[in-house]
Scaffold this active site. Structure first.
Site, PDB file in Angstrom:
ATOM      1  N   HIS A 159       2.688  -3.597   8.662  1.00 26.46           N
ATOM      2  CA  HIS A 159       1.971  -2.790   7.654  1.00 26.46           C
ATOM      3  C   HIS A 159       0.838  -1.975   8.263  1.00 26.46           C
ATOM      4  CE1 HIS A 159       4.167  -4.520   4.326  1.00 26.46           C
ATOM      5  NE2 HIS A 159       3.815  -5.745   4.669  1.00 26.46           N
ATOM      6  N   ASP A 200      11.819  -7.747   7.534  1.00 26.55           N
ATOM      7  CA  ASP A 200      10.833  -8.449   6.726  1.00 26.55           C
ATOM      8  C   ASP A 200      11.126  -8.112   5.254  1.00 26.55           C
ATOM      9  OD1 ASP A 200       7.749  -9.639   6.951  1.00 26.55           O
ATOM     10  OD2 ASP A 200       7.980  -8.294   5.236  1.00 26.55           O
ATOM     11  N   HIS A 223       9.071  -7.069   3.083  1.00 26.01           N
ATOM     12  CA  HIS A 223       8.303  -5.891   2.666  1.00 26.01           C
ATOM     13  C   HIS A 223       8.621  -4.687   3.541  1.00 26.01           C
ATOM     14  CE1 HIS A 223       5.884  -9.511   1.632  1.00 26.01           C
ATOM     15  NE2 HIS A 223       5.729  -8.874   0.486  1.00 26.01           N
ATOM     16  N   ASP A 253      10.186 -13.910   5.084  1.00 23.59           N
ATOM     17  CA  ASP A 253       9.800 -13.898   3.663  1.00 23.59           C
ATOM     18  C   ASP A 253      10.928 -13.409   2.756  1.00 23.59           C
ATOM     19  OD1 ASP A 253       9.395 -11.390   4.784  1.00 23.59           O
ATOM     20  OD2 ASP A 253       7.303 -11.204   4.141  1.00 23.59           O
TER      21      ASP A 253
HETATM   22  N1  Q9C Z   1      -1.794 -10.283  -3.648  1.00 23.00           N
HETATM   23  C1  Q9C Z   1       3.806  -9.289   5.572  1.00 23.00           C
HETATM   24  O1  Q9C Z   1       4.769  -9.909   5.154  1.00 23.00           O
HETATM   25  N2  Q9C Z   1       0.837  -8.856  -0.928  1.00 23.00           N
HETATM   26  N3  Q9C Z   1       2.814  -8.894   4.759  1.00 23.00           N
HETATM   27  C2  Q9C Z   1      -0.179  -8.415  -1.772  1.00 23.00           C
HETATM   28  C3  Q9C Z   1      -1.200  -9.024  -3.895  1.00 23.00           C
HETATM   29  C4  Q9C Z   1       0.744  -8.352   0.390  1.00 23.00           C
HETATM   30  C5  Q9C Z   1       2.869  -9.169   3.356  1.00 23.00           C
HETATM   31  C6  Q9C Z   1       0.082  -8.916  -3.145  1.00 23.00           C
HETATM   32  C7  Q9C Z   1       1.930  -8.795   1.155  1.00 23.00           C
HETATM   33  C8  Q9C Z   1       1.847  -8.433   2.604  1.00 23.00           C
HETATM   34  C9  Q9C Z   1       3.645  -9.003   7.010  1.00 23.00           C
HETATM   35 ZN    ZN Z   2       6.555  -9.327   4.472  1.00 22.82          ZN
END
Ligand code: Q9C
Ligand code: ZN
Length: 334
Positions: free
Chosen positions: A154, A190, A192, A279
């Site tokens: 990210h 991943d 995301h 994930d």
């Molecule tokens: N709490 C990776 O898997 N989520 N990052 C935010 C609001 C962020 C995940 C949701 C998820 C980031 C590397």
């Molecule tokens: Zn992720």
């Protein structure tokens, strides 16, 4: 298979993240790395490649900010982790930024990625782990695994976010280019979308970026990863986004993966970087696919059929108890 990890990657432990309007316990915990290590056994420590391969991808101002941010936070009389609270959506770009809060906004994309006193060191050594895994592959090993923590995909050239500070996969990809690989493909599996990686290589035709992820119409990071994002300029067509619905099981996942692998074959890279997040797992607490532990062998097996020298870089995966087993299954599929 060579596994790379540095103990300095453990100490980074942000306390809280902004979630649904309140502060909750941070999901990206040190125990993730401990669980993976316990499942894999031995890992070797990285070689220090210095800052040059990091600043080959990241903005020098951003890197200086990241290194000094927590000290500046303390110097401003704050305690705990540094997090921004204002973002430059319609910003003056000409005003020199002085306050730590201004800098945190300028160099971040969310409030889920606090900077602790240990963040710089952990991120630096995670990047060095990716670079050292690349060294092994450049030296002739077929596959190497960098246990990167914190994760990286990210993080853009000049911003942190999504629990990521330095983009380990992008740093490895650029270093591969600089070591003579003419074409590099990054496959991001991943849950995301890897927005930082996409941004970094958006207008380039030498690094192909393909990603399978939760549909950003309903999932973080929302502003990237839609199917019509294909790159720009000479990079037009060198980005491939395959958003998938909540509840995606192994069969439709493998079908989408096949599309990504066909595109990567057509690109004919010399080297593959895999951004691997566990994930996608059915019991992940923050994600919504239905991939089972035994499915990771199949996913990895399909990727391994590319028969490319491959650097596997750890990204997300938050079902901590199952994380090591899921990673071990994935690696065994290679
Ligand atoms: N709490 C990776 O898997 N989520 N990052 C935010 C609001 C962020 C995940 C949701 C998820 C980031 C590397
Ligand atoms: Zn992720």
């Amino acid at each position: 298979m060579r596994m790379i990890f540095d103990p300095r990657q453990i100490a980074h432990a942000p306390a809280l993240e902004m979630h649904n309007g309140g502060w909750t316990a941070h999901a990206e915990v040190p125990g993730r790395a401990a669980n993976i290590l316990a499942a894999l056994g031995e890992a070797s420590v990285p070689v220090d490649h210095g800052l040059a391969p990091i600043t080959a991808v990241h903005d020098a101002g951003y890197v200086a900010f990241l290194e000094a941010a927590h000290d500046r936070w303390l110097a401003a009389g704050r305690e705990g982790d540094a997090v921004g609270y204002i973002w430059p959506v319609a910003r003056r770009r000409d005003v020199p930024l002085d306050r730590i809060d201004a800098l945190l906004g300028r160099y971040s994309m969310d409030a889920g990625t606090p900077i602790t006193g240990d963040t710089w060191d952990a991120s630096y050594w995670a990047a060095q782990s990716a670079l050292t895994a690349l060294d092994a592959v450049l030296a002739g090993e077929r596959t190497a695994f960098a246990l990167c923590r914190p994760p990286g995909h990210h993080a853009g050239a000049d911003y942190l976010g999504g629990y990521c500070y330095l983009n380990n996969a992008a740093i490895a990809a650029q270093a591969a280019r600089d070591a003579g690989a003419e074409r590099v493909a990054i496959l991001d599996v991943d849950y995301h979308h890897g927005n930082g990686t996409q941004d970094i290589f958006w207008d380039r035709d030498d690094v192909f970026f393909a990603s399978l992820h939760g549909d950003p119409r309903i999932d973080y990071p929302f502003y990237w990863g839609h199917a019509d994002e294909r790159g720009e300029g000479v990079g037009d067509g060198a980005t491939l986004n395959l958003p998938l619905p909540h509840g995606t099981t192994i069969a439709p996942y493998l079908a989408a993966l096949d599309q990504a692998l066909t595109a990567i074959r057509d690109f004919a890279p010399d080297m593959l970087i895999v951004s691997f997040g566990a994930d996608t797992y059915e019991a992940d607490p923050i994600s919504h696919f239905a991939i089972r532990t035994q499915d990771y062998v199949e996913i990895a097996g399909a990727i391994a059929k590319l028969a490319l020298p491959s650097v596997i870089v750890m990204e997300g995966g938050y079902a901590v108890e199952a994380l090591g087993v899921n990673v071990a299954e994935f690696l065994s599929g290679f």
